[in-house]
Design a protein around this motif. Structure first.
Motif, PDB file in Angstrom:
ATOM      1  N   THR A  86      39.734  35.104  35.263  1.00  0.00           N
ATOM      2  CA  THR A  86      39.010  34.991  36.536  1.00  0.00           C
ATOM      3  C   THR A  86      37.505  34.875  36.354  1.00  0.00           C
ATOM      4  O   THR A  86      36.796  34.521  37.303  1.00  0.00           O
ATOM      5  CB  THR A  86      39.322  36.180  37.465  1.00  0.00           C
ATOM      6  N   HIS A  87      37.007  35.162  35.145  1.00  0.00           N
ATOM      7  CA  HIS A  87      35.576  35.042  34.861  1.00  0.00           C
ATOM      8  C   HIS A  87      35.229  33.725  34.176  1.00  0.00           C
ATOM      9  O   HIS A  87      34.044  33.463  33.926  1.00  0.00           O
ATOM     10  CB  HIS A  87      35.119  36.213  33.985  1.00  0.00           C
ATOM     11  N   PRO A 119      34.446  29.768  33.459  1.00  0.00           N
ATOM     12  CA  PRO A 119      33.808  28.735  34.299  1.00  0.00           C
ATOM     13  C   PRO A 119      34.800  27.745  34.893  1.00  0.00           C
ATOM     14  O   PRO A 119      34.577  27.237  36.000  1.00  0.00           O
ATOM     15  CB  PRO A 119      32.852  28.038  33.313  1.00  0.00           C
ATOM     16  N   TYR A 164      37.799  28.419  35.939  1.00  0.00           N
ATOM     17  CA  TYR A 164      38.689  29.026  36.928  1.00  0.00           C
ATOM     18  C   TYR A 164      37.914  29.297  38.223  1.00  0.00           C
ATOM     19  O   TYR A 164      37.336  30.357  38.425  1.00  0.00           O
ATOM     20  CB  TYR A 164      39.316  30.310  36.374  1.00  0.00           C
ATOM     21  N   TYR A 165      37.920  28.314  39.105  1.00  0.00           N
ATOM     22  CA  TYR A 165      37.133  28.351  40.337  1.00  0.00           C
ATOM     23  C   TYR A 165      37.686  29.276  41.431  1.00  0.00           C
ATOM     24  O   TYR A 165      36.906  29.759  42.270  1.00  0.00           O
ATOM     25  CB  TYR A 165      37.039  26.925  40.914  1.00  0.00           C
ATOM     26  N   THR A 188      38.717  32.443  41.915  1.00  0.00           N
ATOM     27  CA  THR A 188      38.148  33.776  42.109  1.00  0.00           C
ATOM     28  C   THR A 188      36.704  33.687  42.573  1.00  0.00           C
ATOM     29  O   THR A 188      36.286  34.393  43.500  1.00  0.00           O
ATOM     30  CB  THR A 188      38.231  34.585  40.801  1.00  0.00           C
ATOM     31  N   ARG A 189      35.930  32.835  41.932  1.00  0.00           N
ATOM     32  CA  ARG A 189      34.514  32.681  42.281  1.00  0.00           C
ATOM     33  C   ARG A 189      34.350  32.251  43.741  1.00  0.00           C
ATOM     34  O   ARG A 189      33.534  32.814  44.484  1.00  0.00           O
ATOM     35  CB  ARG A 189      33.891  31.654  41.335  1.00  0.00           C
ATOM     36  N   ILE A 190      35.125  31.268  44.165  1.00  0.00           N
ATOM     37  CA  ILE A 190      35.009  30.767  45.539  1.00  0.00           C
ATOM     38  C   ILE A 190      35.519  31.798  46.535  1.00  0.00           C
ATOM     39  O   ILE A 190      34.913  32.019  47.597  1.00  0.00           O
ATOM     40  CB  ILE A 190      35.764  29.433  45.697  1.00  0.00           C
ATOM     41  N   ILE A 216      35.621  35.107  46.305  1.00  0.00           N
ATOM     42  CA  ILE A 216      34.656  36.201  46.455  1.00  0.00           C
ATOM     43  C   ILE A 216      33.494  35.763  47.341  1.00  0.00           C
ATOM     44  O   ILE A 216      33.039  36.518  48.213  1.00  0.00           O
ATOM     45  CB  ILE A 216      34.167  36.678  45.074  1.00  0.00           C
ATOM     46  N   ALA A 217      33.010  34.535  47.147  1.00  0.00           N
ATOM     47  CA  ALA A 217      31.923  34.023  47.981  1.00  0.00           C
ATOM     48  C   ALA A 217      32.346  33.949  49.447  1.00  0.00           C
ATOM     49  O   ALA A 217      31.572  34.300  50.349  1.00  0.00           O
ATOM     50  CB  ALA A 217      31.483  32.648  47.480  1.00  0.00           C
ATOM     51  N   LYS A 227      37.864  41.897  44.248  1.00  0.00           N
ATOM     52  CA  LYS A 227      37.463  41.208  45.477  1.00  0.00           C
ATOM     53  C   LYS A 227      37.436  42.125  46.692  1.00  0.00           C
ATOM     54  O   LYS A 227      36.946  41.742  47.749  1.00  0.00           O
ATOM     55  CB  LYS A 227      38.440  40.062  45.760  1.00  0.00           C
ATOM     56  N   ASP A 233      35.309  26.714  51.476  1.00  0.00           N
ATOM     57  CA  ASP A 233      34.011  26.384  50.903  1.00  0.00           C
ATOM     58  C   ASP A 233      33.613  24.963  51.293  1.00  0.00           C
ATOM     59  O   ASP A 233      34.411  24.209  51.861  1.00  0.00           O
ATOM     60  CB  ASP A 233      34.077  26.523  49.374  1.00  0.00           C
TER      61      ASP A 233
END
Length: 323
Positions: A55-56, A58, A60-61, A63-65, A67-68, A97, A310
């Protein structure tokens, strides 16, 4: 924090014993003409740690999206759901999250559910300093099967939280069954906040499930290590490789373990053979268009209320209410 662990002392004593369901599913899955195993068994302690590392990455989008989106729209969720709900998270994992959501909706209690008891205890302990006044009642178990919720949330309105597009791991018919089970478990006044990954460019999708650092490959191959450890197997792990494929007909990414040579191996007293190029289908991740996601929720007994995505439309959060 009021922290209550629902894993029994007896369960802790027998944690080293192979789960009978694990044994059954693996033997059944490897005995099929087209070999496949349920994705839930990827998540032992090591598997959970490796997935957290994924999940950390680059590539693997999701989780990042996600959380945002939670940070950006937490107040919108709160306005629609109202304060004081018990948040029931399915497949809590590291619960990374969750804190922004718990704060935004002024949760009355938090019930994280995860199949990995050790990983669950670690993640709930980490919440203690961040949310000291919140009752946290972890439940160790497989949410794909019926589970009792803690009596402490009896009478509380509930918000189910199912992030990470985990719903995509299931065949659509099974996803509908799970959504109906969640509907029954959470009750008539419940709401559900769910993450769903969108259909997008094939190369972006494959990269997310076959990263350059090889973390997803290690995650997938760890299933074979677990089989050897828990089922007394002699599977030659080094004779398999990880493969991620896009199945356009079914709109899903598939993870496979491919034999690189002809193999014979044993586990739990059973013998198995695989030809070179034959695979074990270990996980699917279905991707949904906005219309498809809403139809899926309605089939599962939930009426969509709001959807957030997003700017590039890669990932969605949907809020639904019990129908």
């Amino acid at each position: 924090m009021l922290l209550i662990d629902r894993e029994s002392p007896q369960a802790a004593k027998t944690a080293h014993v192979a789960d009978p369901a694990f044994r059954r599913d693996i033997i059944e899955g490897l005995s099929r003409p087209v070999k496949a195993t349920p994705p839930v068994w990827l998540y032992d302690q090591r598997g959970s740690e490796l997935f957290e590392a994924i999940t950390h990455l680059p590539e693997y989008y999701p989780t990042r999206i996600e959380i945002a989106l939670l940070n950006r729209h937490g107040e919108d969720v709160a306005a629609l759901a109202g304060p004081g709900r018990a948040v029931v998270e399915f497949g809590a994992g590291s619960a990374r999250k969750t804190p922004p959501l718990l704060r935004a909706i002024e949760a009355g209690a938090y019930v994280p559910i995860d199949i990995n008891g050790a990983f669950l205890r670690e993640s709930t302990a980490a919440l203690a300093s961040a949310l000291p006044s919140l009752p946290v009642l972890p439940v160790t178990g497989d949410f794909n099967r019926p589970l009792p919720l803690p009596g402490a949330i009896e009478g509380m309105a509930r918000l189910g939280f199912f992030p990470g597009s985990t719903i995509g791991n299931l065949e659509p018919s099974m996803a509908v069954d799970l959504l109906r089970s969640m509907r029954a478990m959470l009750g008539d006044e419940a709401m559900l906040l769910i993450g769903m990954d969108r259909i997008k460019d094939r190369d972006l999708l494959i990269a997310a499930y076959d990263d350059d650092a090889g973390v997803t490959a290690a995650f997938n191959l760890n299933l074979l290590t677990r089989i050897n450890r828990e089922l007394g197997g002699d599977v030659p792990v080094d004779a398999f490789r990880h493969r991620a494929l896009w199945n356009d007909d079914k709109a899903r990414i598939e993870m496979h373990l491919e034999a690189t040579r002809p193999l014979d191996f044993h586990l739990a007293g059973e013998c198995f053979h695989m030809e070179e190029g034959e695979t074990i289908h270990s996980e699917s991740s279905h991707k949904y268009g906005s219309r498809d996601a809403r139809l899926l929720l309605r089939a599962g007994g939930w009426e969509p209320v709001r959807e957030w995505t997003d700017e590039e439309g890669m990932f969605s959060l949907l809020l639904a209410e019990a129908d």
